[in-house]
Design a protein around this motif. Sequence first.
Motif, PDB file in Angstrom:
ATOM      1  N   GLN A 115      10.609 -18.263  26.465  1.00  0.00           N
ATOM      2  CA  GLN A 115      10.218 -18.632  25.109  1.00  0.00           C
ATOM      3  C   GLN A 115      11.055 -18.046  23.979  1.00  0.00           C
ATOM      4  N   MET A 116      11.439 -16.939  23.808  1.00  0.00           N
ATOM      5  CA  MET A 116      12.340 -16.388  23.016  1.00  0.00           C
ATOM      6  C   MET A 116      13.709 -17.061  23.010  1.00  0.00           C
ATOM      7  N   ASP A 123      21.355 -16.773  24.132  1.00  0.00           N
ATOM      8  CA  ASP A 123      21.945 -17.225  25.409  1.00  0.00           C
ATOM      9  C   ASP A 123      21.643 -16.008  26.299  1.00  0.00           C
ATOM     10  N   MET A 124      20.840 -14.994  25.824  1.00  0.00           N
ATOM     11  CA  MET A 124      20.495 -13.713  26.661  1.00  0.00           C
ATOM     12  C   MET A 124      19.627 -13.014  26.055  1.00  0.00           C
ATOM     13  N   VAL A 125      18.463 -12.714  26.775  1.00  0.00           N
ATOM     14  CA  VAL A 125      17.360 -11.808  26.306  1.00  0.00           C
ATOM     15  C   VAL A 125      17.298 -10.783  27.508  1.00  0.00           C
ATOM     16  N   THR A 126      17.377  -9.544  27.156  1.00  0.00           N
ATOM     17  CA  THR A 126      17.316  -8.372  27.856  1.00  0.00           C
ATOM     18  C   THR A 126      16.027  -7.678  27.762  1.00  0.00           C
ATOM     19  N   ALA A 127      15.460  -7.448  28.713  1.00  0.00           N
ATOM     20  CA  ALA A 127      14.295  -6.378  28.914  1.00  0.00           C
ATOM     21  C   ALA A 127      14.677  -5.110  28.603  1.00  0.00           C
ATOM     22  N   ARG A 128      14.050  -4.695  27.490  1.00  0.00           N
ATOM     23  CA  ARG A 128      14.090  -3.328  27.057  1.00  0.00           C
ATOM     24  C   ARG A 128      13.179  -2.428  27.874  1.00  0.00           C
ATOM     25  N   ARG A 129      13.434  -1.579  28.715  1.00  0.00           N
ATOM     26  CA  ARG A 129      12.485  -0.990  29.760  1.00  0.00           C
ATOM     27  C   ARG A 129      11.745   0.126  28.713  1.00  0.00           C
ATOM     28  N   VAL A 130      10.308   0.079  28.917  1.00  0.00           N
ATOM     29  CA  VAL A 130       9.370   1.005  28.475  1.00  0.00           C
ATOM     30  C   VAL A 130       8.606   1.756  29.625  1.00  0.00           C
ATOM     31  N   PRO A 201      24.599 -15.129  20.805  1.00  0.00           N
ATOM     32  CA  PRO A 201      23.376 -14.690  20.347  1.00  0.00           C
ATOM     33  C   PRO A 201      22.361 -14.279  21.342  1.00  0.00           C
ATOM     34  N   GLN A 202      22.092 -12.932  21.237  1.00  0.00           N
ATOM     35  CA  GLN A 202      21.078 -12.384  22.175  1.00  0.00           C
ATOM     36  C   GLN A 202      20.165 -11.398  21.507  1.00  0.00           C
ATOM     37  N   ALA A 203      19.285 -11.060  22.398  1.00  0.00           N
ATOM     38  CA  ALA A 203      18.184 -10.100  21.718  1.00  0.00           C
ATOM     39  C   ALA A 203      17.450  -9.404  22.888  1.00  0.00           C
ATOM     40  N   GLU A 204      16.807  -8.302  22.669  1.00  0.00           N
ATOM     41  CA  GLU A 204      15.942  -7.585  23.502  1.00  0.00           C
ATOM     42  C   GLU A 204      14.598  -7.569  23.399  1.00  0.00           C
TER      43      GLU A 204
END
Length: 330
Positions: A115-116, A123-130, A201-204
């Motif tokens: 959705q994000m 173009d990329m959403v990276t899972a920032r590990r917790v 464009p990318q996000a975490e």
Amino acid sequence: MTSAAPLNITRAGQDDGDLSVAVLLPCYNEAATIGAVIDDFRASVPRARVYVYDNNSSDDSAAIARSHGATVVREREQGKGHVVRRMFADIDADIYILTDSDATYDAASAPRMVQMLVEEELDMVTARRVATSQSAFRAGHRFGNRFLTALVSRSFGKPVSDMLSGYRVLSRRFVKSFPALSGGFEIETELTVHALELGMPQAELDTPYHERPSGSDSKLSTWRDGTRILRQILVLIKEERPLFFFASIFVVLVLLSVGLARPVIVEFLATGLVPRLPTAVLSTGLMLLAFLSLGCGLILDTVTRGRREIKRLHYLRQRGPGARHLSPPE
């Protein structure tokens, strides 16, 4: 080329139509976890098609994946990078969910990541590990991730928090413009640098990171693969930031040359003699090498700019998942 199943995604409260989503699972000896991972992603993203690329597993990973409804393909070239390259070439979709088969990543986070990607036209959403437990993220892996991530952030001038995360949601235009040259676990580094270099464009997004279940062993070697990733970063800096790379060598060689030449020059000014001729020759040679290095950097920087423009044009040929066809004003 295999097509993924469609998924209905809403954007800004409106229906953007059906977008095809593919879940990509590289797999090597993951019989203990592959079935659960497939079930979790099918439950979280029901209309996505799940692909498992088996990388010469010696256990029952492939058979278990088939029994859980995944499309299974065998990739004979050993290494995660080779598997990802084959996946990106074979599979046609609007959105790609790339993750590992070890049940450490949170499948329930996939809808939020998709959705994000669509809503913010990324173009990329990276899972920032917790990490959900102390043992989920080993100390050596945590240190290596921070060090290598900081090195890439400083070298390419853009902040990245979790470069080595194996859980990403990617757009079609990212996947179809990605050269995928790595052979092993360096592939995550290459994915990140590709996005940074083309200004995508990318996000975490923070996601839970779980400990491996009992009976599942990590394929990642802290020192061996950490060294390979570091080497890959240096290669990418040389290829994508040649002026920075060769200018750094220039500075080091100039400092060495000046350091060696200083006593020779001081003695020459005092006596008019050059008794340390080998040192003088070595200093001169180092200075010549320094300027040759700088010249290489300037030339290669021009070449790299041309390559980057070509890659950018290829990237722009693909339509992003959140883009709309806009009609010209009447």
